[in-house]
Design a protein around this motif. Sequence first.
Motif, short mmCIF file in Angstrom:
data_model
loop_
_atom_site.label_atom_id
_atom_site.label_comp_id
_atom_site.label_asym_id
_atom_site.label_seq_id
_atom_site.Cartn_x
_atom_site.Cartn_y
_atom_site.Cartn_z
N ARG A 169 0.86 -1.20 0.00
CA ARG A 169 0.00 0.00 0.00
C ARG A 169 0.89 1.24 0.00
NH1 ARG A 169 -5.21 -1.80 -0.98
NH2 ARG A 169 -5.37 -3.82 -0.03
N ILE A 170 0.49 2.23 -0.81
CA ILE A 170 1.28 3.47 -0.90
C ILE A 170 0.38 4.68 -0.71
CG2 ILE A 170 3.09 2.43 -2.34
CD1 ILE A 170 1.74 3.78 -4.77
N PRO A 171 0.94 5.80 -0.23
CA PRO A 171 0.13 6.99 0.07
C PRO A 171 -0.03 7.92 -1.13
CG PRO A 171 2.35 7.35 0.84
CD PRO A 171 2.32 5.96 0.26
N LEU A 172 -0.31 7.34 -2.30
CA LEU A 172 -0.42 8.13 -3.53
C LEU A 172 -1.77 7.87 -4.19
CD1 LEU A 172 3.15 7.49 -4.93
CD2 LEU A 172 2.37 9.50 -3.68
N ILE A 173 -2.16 8.78 -5.06
CA ILE A 173 -3.41 8.65 -5.81
C ILE A 173 -3.07 8.20 -7.24
CG2 ILE A 173 -5.43 9.86 -6.71
CD1 ILE A 173 -4.97 11.87 -4.32
N VAL A 174 -3.58 7.05 -7.61
CA VAL A 174 -3.48 6.56 -8.98
C VAL A 174 -4.93 6.29 -9.38
CG1 VAL A 174 -2.54 4.82 -10.54
CG2 VAL A 174 -1.22 5.54 -8.53
N TYR A 175 -5.55 7.30 -9.97
CA TYR A 175 -6.99 7.26 -10.22
C TYR A 175 -7.39 5.95 -10.87
CZ TYR A 175 -11.60 8.43 -11.80
OH TYR A 175 -12.96 8.41 -12.00
N PRO A 176 -8.45 5.31 -10.37
CA PRO A 176 -9.41 5.73 -9.36
C PRO A 176 -9.03 5.32 -7.93
CG PRO A 176 -10.19 3.70 -10.32
CD PRO A 176 -8.87 4.04 -11.00
N HIS A 177 -7.80 4.85 -7.72
CA HIS A 177 -7.40 4.37 -6.40
C HIS A 177 -6.80 5.50 -5.56
CE1 HIS A 177 -8.03 0.26 -7.76
NE2 HIS A 177 -7.41 0.61 -8.87
#
Length: 197
Positions: A169-177
């Motif tokens: 798990r990473i603290p980044l936004i990779v749309y839609p996640h």
Amino acid sequence: MSISAEHLLSVVRQYWRSDHEFDGKLERSPELERFQTLWEEKLKKMDAWYVLMDELQAALPQFGIGNATATCDASFRCSVYTAREPIYSSQENESMTRRWVVVGCVSILAPVYMVYGVQYDFRGEERIADRVFFDPLPPEMRAPAEVVARKIEARFGVEAVPREIAETRIPLIVYPHEPPDTTLFHALFTAWPESVP
């Protein structure tokens, strides 16, 4: 290269954001600028990807081979398809079929790759279900997946990302996640592993 989640996170941070600061703005974020510039560079070397497609077709003549690359993702993707096969259906009037696809991904962000599988169920022409498989793959996907992995390693000199690192798990936004659902797999390869044309 020694693959670690920490190193890969430091790489993907250059291309994905942890906030929505640029949402709805005409201005592109520095991360998006870097991502699009990198794709422009990588697309100039697309011939090597097409050579891989030819090699896969020669090695796996009983399967359909496709290019599933999309520049909204962070990887080149290839697909190895089976034909649709009939499956059991409790409703006699409906034609139910299944096919599976082995997908090979080579990240544009780091010298790494991953191979995974997708199973699709159809009612007539309508896709009604899909299921993504990571290591270990179902038995019917293993032999073509091994061919895809060998060909990718030989052609591009990249290293496989272990499942446990890909699922970090990473603290980044990779749309839609968005966190806490975003993983290194999404950032390095694709946010839509089930979407294979």
